[in-house]
Design a protein around this motif. Sequence first.
Motif, PDB file in Angstrom:
ATOM      1  N   ASN A   1      57.281  29.392  14.259  1.00  0.00           N
ATOM      2  CA  ASN A   1      57.275  30.817  13.897  1.00  0.00           C
ATOM      3  C   ASN A   1      56.341  31.083  12.717  1.00  0.00           C
ATOM      4  OD1 ASN A   1      59.050  31.499  15.899  1.00  0.00           O
ATOM      5  ND2 ASN A   1      60.870  31.324  14.601  1.00  0.00           N
TER       6      ASN A   1
ATOM      7  N   GLU B   1      49.104  33.235  11.916  1.00  0.00           N
ATOM      8  CA  GLU B   1      47.958  33.590  12.761  1.00  0.00           C
ATOM      9  C   GLU B   1      47.847  35.105  12.907  1.00  0.00           C
ATOM     10  OE1 GLU B   1      47.391  29.787  15.785  1.00  0.00           O
ATOM     11  OE2 GLU B   1      48.395  31.583  16.515  1.00  0.00           O
TER      12      GLU B   1
ATOM     13  N   VAL C   1      53.689  29.354  11.869  1.00  0.00           N
ATOM     14  CA  VAL C   1      52.306  29.212  12.326  1.00  0.00           C
ATOM     15  C   VAL C   1      51.868  30.486  13.056  1.00  0.00           C
ATOM     16  CG1 VAL C   1      50.832  28.004  13.980  1.00  0.00           C
ATOM     17  CG2 VAL C   1      52.321  26.696  12.452  1.00  0.00           C
ATOM     18  N   VAL C   2      52.722  30.966  13.977  1.00  0.00           N
ATOM     19  CA  VAL C   2      52.354  32.144  14.777  1.00  0.00           C
ATOM     20  C   VAL C   2      52.284  33.384  13.877  1.00  0.00           C
ATOM     21  CG1 VAL C   2      52.977  33.607  16.730  1.00  0.00           C
ATOM     22  CG2 VAL C   2      53.384  31.144  16.838  1.00  0.00           C
ATOM     23  N   ALA C   3      53.249  33.522  12.965  1.00  0.00           N
ATOM     24  CA  ALA C   3      53.240  34.693  12.077  1.00  0.00           C
ATOM     25  C   ALA C   3      52.023  34.656  11.158  1.00  0.00           C
ATOM     26  CB  ALA C   3      54.533  34.737  11.268  1.00  0.00           C
TER      27      ALA C   3
ATOM     28  N   ILE D   1      60.181  35.226   7.544  1.00  0.00           N
ATOM     29  CA  ILE D   1      60.761  34.185   8.397  1.00  0.00           C
ATOM     30  C   ILE D   1      62.075  33.650   7.806  1.00  0.00           C
ATOM     31  CG2 ILE D   1      60.371  31.871   9.384  1.00  0.00           C
ATOM     32  CD1 ILE D   1      58.521  33.854  10.665  1.00  0.00           C
TER      33      ILE D   1
END
Lengths: 634, 83
Positions: free
Chosen positions: B43, B49, B45-47, B17
């Motif tokens: 980003n 997950e 958080v989503v990455a 990131i």
Amino acid sequence: MSSPIALHWLPELPDPTAAFHALRDTADPRARLERILAIAQHQLDFVQVGKLDRQLERTLAELPEPADFQPVRLAWLGSSTLEHLLPGARIACLRRRLLLHSYLAPYGQYRQELLDPGSALARWRPDVAVLCLDHEHGLVDPGIGATRDEVVAAVGRRVDELRQIWRLASEQLGCAVIHETTPILAPALFGSFDRAAAGSPVAVQARLDHAIAEAAAADRVALLDLATWSSRLGSDTWFDPVRWHQAKQLVAPPLAPLWGDLLARVIAALRGRSQKCLVLDLDNTLWGGVVGDDGVERLVIGQGSAAGEAFAAFQRYARQLEERGIVLAVCSKNERAIAESAFTSHPDMVLRLDDFAVFVANWKDKATNLRQIAETLNIGLDALVFFDDNPAERALVRAELPMVAVPEVPEDPAHFSRVLADAGYFEAVSFTADDLARARQYQDSGRRQQAFESATDMNAFLSALAMRLQIGEVDAQSLARVTQLINKTNQFNVTTRRYTEPALRGFASDPSSIALHFRLADRFGDNGLIAVVLARADSAAQLAIDSFLMSCRVLGRGVELAIMNEIVERARARGVREITGEYIPTARNALVADLFARLGFTQRGPGAGGGTSWTLAVDGYAPHAHFIRTGEST
Amino acid sequence: MTDTEIYQALEGVFRDIFDEPIELKPETSAADVPEWTSFNHVNLVVASETRFGVRFSTGDIEALKNVGDLVALIKAKLAKQRK
């Protein structure tokens, strides 16, 4: 992963870590831009798209207006967060050699900006505006008890508002407008009955979508049809309620690369840059099997097998594309007459010869043939889509002609149409009578001139294939496969002699004879057992080639040269002074009429069955140059 | 996964990131990394997950103060999955 989310029509990036390191370490901005462009032609997830986009930003700071890239000035007018979609959109535009410059209107203030002729938006002068309204913002809520007429009236009012916004954008800003349709995200109130209850959120939204699409067509506003894509992959995939409440993101970040591509293809279509022509391979692309080897009657197409049905469905899809104005062409390694006979004599063939504007079946490399197809049709190479089941052919075309669109082709023909459709090469923003007539026009002009010459220097490509040829004796283990290849190979086959397993075993067990099989692997994988050579000793000093045959799948790679070197070396080790060969013509093996000449033999006279007879002096043999590593099979 | 393994994997996520190696400690927070904006936070958080195959709730995300919290959350989610 084979999903549109992963951009499954693009090839996988072989080594992402190395690719990104090399990118970061490239000092020259132009060279870096080319690398970014090359990486952008691969499957990328949202993190990778972000990384690539940061390198693009860095590069454009050093090289603001690179040649050969067309700038696009896009205004983003939205009611929710759009920032996370920018990297995917920029990379998807770059994929099409478009450089996307963005103006992000402040969150939810697009209306004010549009109304004010002195606004920052107006001063920025976009040439395209995309309007992204979320499900809450665009909500029409006539109430659950509303009658059908009340719903129609409410929807009509909303559409009028939207048309006013579109008009403001196109008139005040003088730009093209793209409207994003809104997925149905409302939770069910009744269940399936929602669809039938006029006032339910689901029914209202469906009616609104329909009305928006009609109004957009009338107003020449392009659509970005998120609603249909949402039903295609599921709104639960596109929309993550956690992300909505956390960051007001309508499109979940993992979907950003796909969303960006959907936007970029509409922008490309507005610029007239969509592809125009679908170039199709034949064997194992339009039907199962190899027409030159299997014969027309044994092709897998049409009813009778699942694969045959799938190939027929793909042909139907190609025909539908043709009907909407996409030009079809054939580019196949085949004898032309044999390839054509598949269309003229197979009863289940959906496509017919006159569906193709250009029909190229020969043994030249496909890059040369694609150039010729573009020239014949008088369109750019960047207007071509090349669909071929053979990964080596795809790699060759990608390397030689990077401007040609080359989708990945799944193993199973059942998925062909979907992958081609998902790639969105033929995106359109209108459909006219001209489109209907276009395919026919190209067909006529294409038939008029079809001559093909000139070859490409492919040494670099062949070298990069990293081919490895494994040589093995015909033994108990390989006997079945060798027999099969001997009996089904018709094209690259100098004598077309057939053998049963016992006869072949007898041949191979004679210590004075040579019976070899060859396997070829390359960086794309194993092509399997692809060639067989049988030779018998006429005397201690003389070896006669009885059979020399090879699968057409590996033609044009110099495999026969490597094989010949191998034969001569083995012959020399046995004290053989002369090797003889014969070519016996059949209806299908014209391809190898000059094989012995190419291999360095001298013609010594006519041969059996109207053929030719050849001789080679082992002492005078100069090994052929090729790009294949050889080794014994273990 | 042990804490060390989670930290190592997270450093990979952060590197993707932020484009640079960041040594993660339990007390590392957005204040320590200039590029750790609210945009990049989503980003991250989503990455995370995606990397660990877990899902965070809205409440989980709001409670995160630093990397130590994130590691503890991932560990708890992974433990729950095993059951």
